[in-house]
Scaffold this motif. Structure first.
Motif, PDB file in Angstrom:
ATOM      1  N   TYR A  79      16.137 108.738 -33.709  1.00  0.00           N
ATOM      2  CA  TYR A  79      16.171 109.183 -35.110  1.00  0.00           C
ATOM      3  C   TYR A  79      16.307 108.005 -36.073  1.00  0.00           C
ATOM      4  N   ASN A  80      15.967 106.800 -35.605  1.00  0.00           N
ATOM      5  CA  ASN A  80      16.036 105.574 -36.403  1.00  0.00           C
ATOM      6  C   ASN A  80      17.448 105.232 -36.866  1.00  0.00           C
ATOM      7  N   VAL A  81      18.437 105.642 -36.096  1.00  0.00           N
ATOM      8  CA  VAL A  81      19.827 105.269 -36.365  1.00  0.00           C
ATOM      9  C   VAL A  81      20.105 103.970 -35.612  1.00  0.00           C
ATOM     10  N   PRO A  82      20.465 102.896 -36.320  1.00  0.00           N
ATOM     11  CA  PRO A  82      20.590 101.575 -35.682  1.00  0.00           C
ATOM     12  C   PRO A  82      21.885 101.393 -34.892  1.00  0.00           C
ATOM     13  N   ILE A  83      22.042 102.179 -33.824  1.00  0.00           N
ATOM     14  CA  ILE A  83      23.190 102.036 -32.932  1.00  0.00           C
ATOM     15  C   ILE A  83      22.677 101.534 -31.591  1.00  0.00           C
ATOM     16  N   TYR A  84      23.152 100.362 -31.171  1.00  0.00           N
ATOM     17  CA  TYR A  84      22.696  99.841 -29.881  1.00  0.00           C
ATOM     18  C   TYR A  84      23.263 100.732 -28.772  1.00  0.00           C
ATOM     19  N   PRO A  85      22.402 101.286 -27.916  1.00  0.00           N
ATOM     20  CA  PRO A  85      22.837 102.312 -26.952  1.00  0.00           C
ATOM     21  C   PRO A  85      23.528 101.746 -25.706  1.00  0.00           C
ATOM     22  N   VAL A  86      24.742 101.309 -25.890  1.00  0.00           N
ATOM     23  CA  VAL A  86      25.544 100.870 -24.731  1.00  0.00           C
ATOM     24  C   VAL A  86      26.852 101.641 -24.637  1.00  0.00           C
ATOM     25  N   MET A 136      17.260  91.380 -17.802  1.00  0.00           N
ATOM     26  CA  MET A 136      17.738  92.753 -17.964  1.00  0.00           C
ATOM     27  C   MET A 136      18.600  92.841 -19.221  1.00  0.00           C
ATOM     28  N   ASN A 137      18.296  93.819 -20.095  1.00  0.00           N
ATOM     29  CA  ASN A 137      19.075  93.974 -21.322  1.00  0.00           C
ATOM     30  C   ASN A 137      20.363  94.755 -21.057  1.00  0.00           C
ATOM     31  N   ALA A 138      21.249  94.744 -22.051  1.00  0.00           N
ATOM     32  CA  ALA A 138      22.560  95.376 -21.890  1.00  0.00           C
ATOM     33  C   ALA A 138      22.438  96.879 -21.660  1.00  0.00           C
ATOM     34  N   PHE A 139      21.470  97.515 -22.318  1.00  0.00           N
ATOM     35  CA  PHE A 139      21.268  98.961 -22.144  1.00  0.00           C
ATOM     36  C   PHE A 139      20.958  99.295 -20.686  1.00  0.00           C
ATOM     37  N   ALA A 140      20.052  98.533 -20.071  1.00  0.00           N
ATOM     38  CA  ALA A 140      19.687  98.776 -18.675  1.00  0.00           C
ATOM     39  C   ALA A 140      20.861  98.496 -17.741  1.00  0.00           C
ATOM     40  N   SER A 182      14.192  94.665 -27.367  1.00  0.00           N
ATOM     41  CA  SER A 182      14.308  94.676 -25.903  1.00  0.00           C
ATOM     42  C   SER A 182      14.088  96.038 -25.250  1.00  0.00           C
ATOM     43  N   ILE A 183      14.249  97.149 -26.011  1.00  0.00           N
ATOM     44  CA  ILE A 183      14.209  98.481 -25.394  1.00  0.00           C
ATOM     45  C   ILE A 183      13.039  99.278 -25.957  1.00  0.00           C
ATOM     46  N   LEU A 184      12.206  99.807 -25.067  1.00  0.00           N
ATOM     47  CA  LEU A 184      11.117 100.686 -25.486  1.00  0.00           C
ATOM     48  C   LEU A 184      11.650 102.118 -25.568  1.00  0.00           C
ATOM     49  N   TYR A 185      12.217 102.456 -26.721  1.00  0.00           N
ATOM     50  CA  TYR A 185      12.733 103.806 -26.955  1.00  0.00           C
ATOM     51  C   TYR A 185      11.603 104.677 -27.471  1.00  0.00           C
ATOM     52  N   HIS A 186      11.779 105.984 -27.382  1.00  0.00           N
ATOM     53  CA  HIS A 186      10.766 106.899 -27.903  1.00  0.00           C
ATOM     54  C   HIS A 186      11.199 107.436 -29.263  1.00  0.00           C
ATOM     55  N   THR A 238       6.320 105.180 -28.181  1.00  0.00           N
ATOM     56  CA  THR A 238       7.566 104.422 -28.100  1.00  0.00           C
ATOM     57  C   THR A 238       7.632 103.375 -29.206  1.00  0.00           C
ATOM     58  N   ILE A 239       8.846 102.971 -29.510  1.00  0.00           N
ATOM     59  CA  ILE A 239       9.070 101.881 -30.462  1.00  0.00           C
ATOM     60  C   ILE A 239      10.028 100.887 -29.811  1.00  0.00           C
ATOM     61  N   LYS A 240       9.823  99.610 -30.107  1.00  0.00           N
ATOM     62  CA  LYS A 240      10.671  98.581 -29.512  1.00  0.00           C
ATOM     63  C   LYS A 240      11.890  98.381 -30.396  1.00  0.00           C
ATOM     64  N   LEU A 241      13.045  98.763 -29.850  1.00  0.00           N
ATOM     65  CA  LEU A 241      14.290  98.637 -30.596  1.00  0.00           C
ATOM     66  C   LEU A 241      15.090  97.447 -30.107  1.00  0.00           C
ATOM     67  N   PHE A 242      15.730  96.771 -31.052  1.00  0.00           N
ATOM     68  CA  PHE A 242      16.601  95.635 -30.747  1.00  0.00           C
ATOM     69  C   PHE A 242      15.871  94.573 -29.913  1.00  0.00           C
TER      70      PHE A 242
END
Length: 301
Positions: free
Chosen positions: A188-195, A1-5, A123-127, A117-121
């Motif tokens: 929006y391709n802003v490289p902020i890890y969503p936690v 499980m990643n940090a976002f989840a 680990s995360i399948l973001y849209h 979707t795109i795979k970010l970091f």
């Protein structure tokens, strides 16, 4: 499980607990809408959790859409709570907020809302962000901003405990929202890890403190009900055990082989009478606690 989840799951649990507590002891519409707001945040975050643990594009898109289906109700209930707390007289605005928010829900299931979707970091399948997604996010942020504006105005003119309540609400909501909106940025391709929506967990902590400190819920009633509940059901559950283990020899001498009927009958009678005893004592205790308040209200009438 990643940090976002993991953070999303934590937010969902924290808001669920706060919502249950608020709705359990809510005594007016303002508190109920606050509870509904926390339920909406909990469901939205549960959707993020599902998207965070998804390993396929199809699964991730399903959970993103589920999260965004609930999403409009987060600012809607936030504004309705503010509307009620600040005693606003803007019925047309509240109807418009509900109408637009509900109308946006079918947009979530339009093909152009989430296309891929795109795979970010790693680990995360973001849209990816689309025009319809931007319209959706614009509505969410706009309604939240006008709610903050109304709360800010009310804080400037209020006094006493109401002002303290407004200050804590404004600060805690601002903390929660400032972290929550960062989850809208990665598409929006802003490289902020969503936690950063972990700030919502801190919002629940500060709100719990404010409930006790500034009586956002009538905590005397809460404590009284809890104490009566524990006392009554300690008797309901404890008496049969006391008879079965503490008085077993005496019961055997008195009743012989059917001694076990005494704890069985007592447990049945007490289980039946327990709710009625609880409600009776609760009503008497609350009448005593609210006696002064009711006398004041009668004097005003």
């Amino acid at each position: 499980m990643n940090a976002f989840a993991l953070i999303s799951l934590s937010v969902s649990v924290c808001c669920s607990i706060l919502a249950i507590f608020i709705l359990k002891f809510a005594r007016n519409r303002t508190q109920k809408f606050w509870g509904f707001f926390n339920i909406a945040v909990a469901l939205w975050s549960a959707g993020l959790f599902g998207a965070g643990i998804s390993s396929t594009q199809t699964g991730a898109i399903i959970f993103w859409k589920l999260a965004y289906t609930v999403g409009p109700f987060v600012p809607i209930f936030f504004y309705h709570f503010t509307y009620s707390f600040c005693e606003l007289n803007k019925g047309k605005v509240i109807r418009l907020v509900y109408g637009i928010g509900i109308a946006l829900i079918p947009l979530v299931y339009y093909q152009g809302f989430i296309t891929s979707t795109i795979k970010l970091f790693d680990s995360i399948l973001y849209h990816k962000a689309t025009l319809f997604y931007s319209v959706y996010i614009g509505y969410v942020c706009f309604v939240a901003l006008i709610a903050f504006y109304e709360l800010y105005k009310f804080n400037r003119i209020s006094t006493g405990i109401k002002k303290n309540q407004a200050m804590y609400l404004f600060g805690s909501f601002l903390l929660g929202w400032s972290g929550g909106v960062t989850t809208f940025v990665p598409p929006y391709n802003v490289p902020i890890y969503p936690v950063w929506h972990i700030s919502i967990c801190f919002y629940t902590i500060f709100m719990t403190y404010a409930i006790f400190k500034y009586r956002l819920i009538d905590i005397e009633i809460v404590i009284t009900r809890t104490g009566i509940f524990l006392a009554v059901y300690s008797m309901v559950l404890g008496m049969p055990f006391a008879l079965a283990f503490g008085w077993r020899e005496q019961l055997k001498n008195l009743l012989g082989e059917i001694w076990w009927l005494a704890p069985l009958i007592s447990s049945t009678v007490l289980a039946t009478a327990g709710p009625f005893i609880f409600l009776y004592i609760q009503r008497k205790a609350e009448d005593k606690l609210l006696e002064e308040q009711r006398r004041y209200q009668a004097a005003l009438r």
